[in-house]
Motif scaffolding. Structure first.
Motif, mmCIF file in Angstrom:
data_model
loop_
_atom_site.group_PDB
_atom_site.id
_atom_site.type_symbol
_atom_site.label_atom_id
_atom_site.label_comp_id
_atom_site.label_asym_id
_atom_site.label_seq_id
_atom_site.Cartn_x
_atom_site.Cartn_y
_atom_site.Cartn_z
ATOM 1 N N ASP A 94 -5.156 -29.706 -17.655
ATOM 2 C CA ASP A 94 -4.157 -30.555 -18.313
ATOM 3 C C ASP A 94 -4.221 -31.985 -17.810
ATOM 4 O OD1 ASP A 94 -1.886 -27.784 -18.108
ATOM 5 O OD2 ASP A 94 -2.950 -28.475 -19.893
ATOM 6 N N THR A 95 -5.029 -32.230 -16.800
ATOM 7 C CA THR A 95 -5.175 -33.576 -16.259
ATOM 8 C C THR A 95 -5.732 -34.506 -17.321
ATOM 9 O OG1 THR A 95 -5.496 -32.802 -13.988
ATOM 10 C CG2 THR A 95 -6.371 -34.981 -14.541
ATOM 11 N N ALA A 96 -4.996 -35.584 -17.595
ATOM 12 C CA ALA A 96 -5.389 -36.539 -18.630
ATOM 13 C C ALA A 96 -4.376 -37.676 -18.655
ATOM 14 C CB ALA A 96 -5.434 -35.865 -20.002
ATOM 15 N N ARG A 97 -4.704 -38.673 -19.421
ATOM 16 C CA ARG A 97 -3.721 -39.706 -19.718
ATOM 17 C C ARG A 97 -3.044 -39.285 -21.017
ATOM 18 N NH1 ARG A 97 -2.481 -44.239 -17.321
ATOM 19 N NH2 ARG A 97 -1.342 -45.876 -18.443
ATOM 20 N N TYR A 98 -1.727 -39.259 -20.994
ATOM 21 C CA TYR A 98 -0.953 -38.795 -22.127
ATOM 22 C C TYR A 98 -0.341 -39.988 -22.868
ATOM 23 C CZ TYR A 98 -1.338 -33.946 -20.651
ATOM 24 O OH TYR A 98 -1.828 -32.702 -20.337
ATOM 25 N N TYR A 99 -0.456 -39.947 -24.177
ATOM 26 C CA TYR A 99 0.039 -41.013 -25.031
ATOM 27 C C TYR A 99 1.009 -40.442 -26.068
ATOM 28 C CZ TYR A 99 -4.155 -43.431 -23.324
ATOM 29 O OH TYR A 99 -5.125 -43.985 -22.537
ATOM 30 N N CYS A 100 2.016 -41.240 -26.410
ATOM 31 C CA CYS A 100 2.839 -40.904 -27.563
ATOM 32 C C CYS A 100 2.501 -41.886 -28.684
ATOM 33 C CB CYS A 100 4.328 -40.927 -27.234
ATOM 34 S SG CYS A 100 4.969 -42.446 -26.518
ATOM 35 N N ALA A 101 2.645 -41.426 -29.889
ATOM 36 C CA ALA A 101 2.250 -42.239 -31.040
ATOM 37 C C ALA A 101 3.098 -41.908 -32.249
ATOM 38 C CB ALA A 101 0.774 -42.028 -31.353
ATOM 39 N N THR A 102 3.156 -42.876 -33.170
ATOM 40 C CA THR A 102 3.850 -42.650 -34.425
ATOM 41 C C THR A 102 3.235 -43.569 -35.484
ATOM 42 O OG1 THR A 102 6.033 -42.474 -35.482
ATOM 43 C CG2 THR A 102 5.670 -44.377 -34.047
ATOM 44 N N ASP A 103 3.847 -43.615 -36.644
ATOM 45 C CA ASP A 103 3.323 -44.446 -37.728
ATOM 46 C C ASP A 103 4.485 -44.955 -38.559
ATOM 47 O OD1 ASP A 103 0.428 -44.920 -39.025
ATOM 48 O OD2 ASP A 103 1.915 -44.740 -40.625
ATOM 49 N N LYS A 104 4.271 -46.064 -39.258
ATOM 50 C CA LYS A 104 5.347 -46.614 -40.090
ATOM 51 C C LYS A 104 5.534 -45.801 -41.368
ATOM 52 C CE LYS A 104 2.271 -50.165 -42.053
ATOM 53 N NZ LYS A 104 1.156 -49.975 -41.108
ATOM 54 N N TYR A 105 4.554 -44.987 -41.695
ATOM 55 C CA TYR A 105 4.674 -44.125 -42.869
ATOM 56 C C TYR A 105 4.897 -42.675 -42.419
ATOM 57 C CZ TYR A 105 2.705 -48.158 -45.272
ATOM 58 O OH TYR A 105 2.482 -49.422 -45.755
ATOM 59 N N PRO A 106 5.526 -41.867 -43.243
ATOM 60 C CA PRO A 106 5.714 -40.456 -42.880
ATOM 61 C C PRO A 106 4.375 -39.747 -42.679
ATOM 62 C CG PRO A 106 7.129 -41.057 -44.714
ATOM 63 C CD PRO A 106 6.186 -42.208 -44.513
ATOM 64 N N PHE A 107 4.356 -38.802 -41.767
ATOM 65 C CA PHE A 107 3.147 -38.027 -41.556
ATOM 66 C C PHE A 107 3.532 -36.582 -41.283
ATOM 67 C CE2 PHE A 107 3.742 -37.675 -36.986
ATOM 68 C CZ PHE A 107 4.390 -38.855 -36.630
ATOM 69 N N HIS A 108 2.562 -35.709 -41.417
ATOM 70 C CA HIS A 108 2.777 -34.283 -41.209
ATOM 71 C C HIS A 108 2.297 -33.889 -39.825
ATOM 72 C CE1 HIS A 108 4.013 -33.653 -45.325
ATOM 73 N NE2 HIS A 108 2.947 -34.318 -45.754
ATOM 74 N N CYS A 109 3.213 -33.418 -39.016
ATOM 75 C CA CYS A 109 2.853 -33.016 -37.655
ATOM 76 C C CYS A 109 1.771 -31.940 -37.643
ATOM 77 C CB CYS A 109 4.090 -32.500 -36.921
ATOM 78 S SG CYS A 109 5.060 -33.778 -36.083
#
Length: 128
Positions: free
Chosen positions: A89-104
């Motif tokens: 699980d060692t890694a750099r973790y990022y959160c992200a989003t978008d201005k348009y709707p997206f499907h998880c």
């Protein structure tokens, strides 16, 4: 418009961490938040995702049963609760989003190429 990830650190195998992703500047709210990670020498991969419309959560297979994503709308913050951590699980973790709707369900199985807003990432190291 900004995402701020935090909460990473050094933890022993089997331990737990909680990552936070605070969203700011979203005038109409964010569509959803996805978590990704990237280890040295490896491609970025989706980890978890939460949809703000109905709160549904999605996970990549390797973290199912160990990670959980939740949100606190009052704080505009999404959390990634990580338990039973493994060295892989060692890694750099990022959160992200978008201005348009997206499907998880799509995003969590991708490298996040379609998302246009990213936090700076937080390092998670699982080691004894």
């Amino acid at each position: 418009v900004q995402l701020q990830a935090s909460g990473g650190g050094l933890v022993q195998p089997g331990g737990s961490l909680r990552l936070s992703c605070q969203a700011s500047g979203f005038r109409h709210g964010y569509k959803g938040i996805a978590w990704f990670r990237q280890a040295p020498g490896r491609e970025r991969e989706g980890v978890a995702c939460i949809e703000t419309s109905d709160g549904r959560t999605f996970y990549t297979d390797s973290v199912k049963g160990r990670f959980a994503v939740s949100r606190d709308d009052a704080k505009d913050t999404v959390y990634l609760h990580m338990t039973s951590l493994l060295p892989e699980d060692t890694a750099r973790y990022y959160c992200a989003t978008d201005k348009y709707p997206f499907h998880c369900v799509v995003v969590v199985n991708s490298a996040g190429e379609g998302l246009d807003l990213w936090g700076q990432g937080t390092q998670v190291t699982v080691s004894s």
